[in-house]
Design an enzyme around this catalytic site. Structure first.
Site, PDB file in Angstrom:
ATOM      1  N   GLY A 297       0.879  -1.330  -0.242  1.00  0.00           N
ATOM      2  CA  GLY A 297      -0.248   0.000   0.089  1.00  0.00           C
ATOM      3  C   GLY A 297       1.343   1.128  -0.120  1.00  0.00           C
ATOM      4  N   SER A 298      -0.004   2.416   1.011  1.00  0.00           N
ATOM      5  CA  SER A 298       1.096   3.624   0.421  1.00  0.00           C
ATOM      6  C   SER A 298       2.150   4.247   1.472  1.00  0.00           C
ATOM      7  CB  SER A 298       0.345   4.557   1.813  1.00  0.00           C
ATOM      8  OG  SER A 298      -1.182   4.754   0.533  1.00  0.00           O
ATOM      9  N   THR A 299       2.871   2.884   1.448  1.00  0.00           N
ATOM     10  CA  THR A 299       4.145   2.479   2.026  1.00  0.00           C
ATOM     11  C   THR A 299       5.069   2.662   0.965  1.00  0.00           C
ATOM     12  OG1 THR A 299       4.269   0.685   2.506  1.00  0.00           O
ATOM     13  CG2 THR A 299       3.385   1.593   4.525  1.00  0.00           C
ATOM     14  N   MET A 300       5.287   2.009   0.113  1.00  0.00           N
ATOM     15  CA  MET A 300       5.481   2.341  -1.571  1.00  0.00           C
ATOM     16  C   MET A 300       5.494   4.106  -2.105  1.00  0.00           C
ATOM     17  SD  MET A 300       6.727  -0.692  -1.796  1.00  0.00           S
ATOM     18  CE  MET A 300       7.440  -0.399  -0.205  1.00  0.00           C
TER      19      MET A 300
END
Length: 571
Positions: A297-300
């Site tokens: 998810g948004s950790t990328m």
């Protein structure tokens, strides 16, 4: 009787005497010859037969190597135990001590006799394994023919369920079955020796003759984890899983300077010292930090921002218009939580804008984002040697696959493990270097590989710090006294009919302290079923408690003396 007859009678008696004498002489000669033969010609044979009845080859058990943490605290040790076995052919079914023997091996007389009858034609059966030496001594004192006691070792795990997913366990025969015990079996396992002993008719050893083959002890192994941090992380992870009614969770803490794993914990767990209930819950065996994959998810998004800066098309001050809060890509709609309007690159991370990273990804070369992901270790096995570690999934995408390129930019369409995600964040803490992660304590740090310019790594790190400040999605990851950078992630889980609307994976990946990074940590909580499920609500507070405690345990100097609540009020 005439003189002639008298003479003949005396002659006959004399002949008979000589005959008897001759016979006695022949018998004596035969006995002497046999004695000579036994002592000269057949001596070796007789000695062999005698030795076969009193001399035995016994095994010298080898001590398995100890596993310890980075400070020398034991994680897995071998304790001496005893094994009781029987030769059914030698056992007396009418021995008066059978009831006592059955009691000592936790059996009954009838069950014991049934086993003996079943294996009557055999010469070996186990009666009880891994007994305490005191219990075995009571059996030896019974002096029962056919019942023997051997010495061996049993593996004991002082940290129990706290470190079990990493350390693993051995079988009853002392062979590694899971975790480090399995991965380093050849290193830990010793080589048993052999010795010649003299035993009496009851099988008791009365004399050690000589060593036939030397025993080789197993070698010790020192892991990279710090047991203090391991306990802290385990306690907090278990509490969070219970509080949020999650299915499972994992956490990894890395040393920035070496890539060593300082803590690796999972839920649910089990006690390796008592595995009686494992048969019904084999899922507890998995070290989810290295074997379970999930969409990050948004950790990328910080990695996508790094790719944009490395492309040369953007600077930290570049502005992206995210209005009206969504974007259409080949008939598919990608949305933000709301319309954030114009955002610079830092604010795209702060607000976690899907539209912003989509526009960035589609404006670059088709492989730009994927190349950064691959360079930081995604889609590859970390190489720790841990059994079953997964490489995750990092697909190749063509220029025409715009939807897939867009979703990959904000963490969908690929999969990672918690350990991979932690490794991927190392460059932000090391000034652009990625390091090999290690489960073993390193004598010296291995040189890292540069995957992004130091300037870019520092710029993105400072952008991620805004996530833990006022207005960011990970404010609850803040730590009193320290500057913290990180990124939240909340991912819909894949169900039978696509992405599930009510099942999530909550994630937080971060670095602390920002001024001089020491720790990278990742928290993954699978399917929290309470009222809170966002990464900033579930995973971020857990990061704050564990990393805050770890920094204090490691005596890391604070880089931000102001209390967190004071900063928020001032801002």
């Amino acid at each position: 009787m005439s003189d002639e007859q008298d003479f003949q009678a005396r002659a006959a008696r004399g002949w008979r005497l000589w005959l008897v004498f001759l016979l006695l002489l022949l018998i004596a000669a035969a006995v002497a010859g046999k004695m000579l033969s036994l002592n000269v010609q057949e001596q070796a044979f007789l000695k062999q037969q005698g030795d076969a009845r009193v001399l035995r080859t016994a095994v010298i058990p080898a001590h398995r190597g100890m596993i310890s943490d980075r400070n020398g605290l034991p994680l897995s040790v071998s304790a001496p135990v005893s094994t009781v076995w029987m030769n059914p052919k030698e056992f007396d079914l009418h021995n008066a001590s059978i009831n006592k023997l059955a009691t000592l091996i936790d059996s009954t007389k009838s069950d014991l006799l049934k086993r003996v009858a079943q294996f009557r034609d055999k010469q070996f059966i186990y009666l009880k394994r891994q007994m305490t030496p005191a219990q075995a001594e009571q059996i030896e004192d019974l002096h029962m023919p056919g019942v023997y006691v051997d010495r061996e070792y049993k593996r004991f795990y002082p940290a129990a369920e706290v470190a079990t997913h990493l350390v693993g366990f051995t079988s009853v025969d002392g062979v590694g079955q899971e975790g480090i015990e399995l991965a380093f079996e050849d290193w830990l396992q010793g080589v048993p020796g052999k010795k010649l002993v003299m035993r009496d008719l009851l099988g008791r050893t009365v004399k050690h003759i000589r060593e036939l083959e030397p025993m080789v002890q197993g070698k010790d192994l020192q892991l990279s984890i710090d047991l203090r941090l391991q306990y802290l992380a385990y306690r907090e992870l278990k509490a969070a899983v219970q509080a949020h009614k999650a299915d499972s969770a994992a956490m990894v803490v890395l040393d920035v300077h070496t890539g060593e794993v300082l803590a690796m914990v999972n839920q649910p767990s089990y006690n390796p010292n008592d595995r009686s209930n494992l048969g019904s819950d084999m899922k507890s065996l998995r070290n989810r930090a290295v074997t379970d994959t999930f969409e990050p998810g948004s950790t990328m998004k910080p990695l996508t921002i790094a790719a944009a800066l490395m492309s040369g098309k953007y600077t930290p001050d570049s502005v992206i218009d995210t209005s009206p809060g969504y974007i259409r890509v080949k008939g598919n709609t990608i949305r933000d939580h709301r319309n954030y309007g114009e955002l610079d690159l830092g604010r795209i991370i702060t607000k976690s804008s899907n539209v912003g990273v989509t526009k960035l990804a589609l404006s670059m070369h088709g492989d730009a984002v994927r190349n950064v992901f691959q360079n930081v270790g995604l889609g590859q096995v970390p190489g720790t040697g841990f059994p079953g570690e997964q490489p995750g999934v990092l697909p190749y995408l063509s220029e025409r696959q715009k939807v897939e390129r867009a979703t990959m930019a904000y963490g969908y369409g690929l999969s990672v493990t918690p350990l991979q995600l932690a490794q991927a964040y190392l460059p932000f803490a090391t000034g652009g270097l990625v390091r090999h992660v290690s489960l073993l304590k390193l004598d010296r740090p291995e040189p890292g590989t540069r995957v992004m310019p130091e300037k870019v790594a520092r710029e993105v790190l400072e952008m991620m710090e805004t996530v833990t400040q006022a207005g960011g999605t990970g404010r609850r990851a803040a730590i009193d006294g320290y500057r913290v950078a990180g990124k939240t992630g909340t991912v819909h889980k894949v169900g039978t009919g696509g992405y599930a609307d009510d099942q999530y994976v909550s994630i937080f990946a971060g670095v602390a302290p920002v001024d001089n990074p020491e720790i990278v940590a990742v928290v993954m909580v699978d399917n929290p079923k309470g009222q809170e499920y966002y990464g900033g609500e579930v995973a971020a507070p857990l990061f704050s408690r564990v990393v805050g405690g770890a920094l204090r345990m490691l005596n890391v100097a604070p880089d931000n003396w102001q209390p967190v609540h004071t900063q928020m009020v001032m801002k």
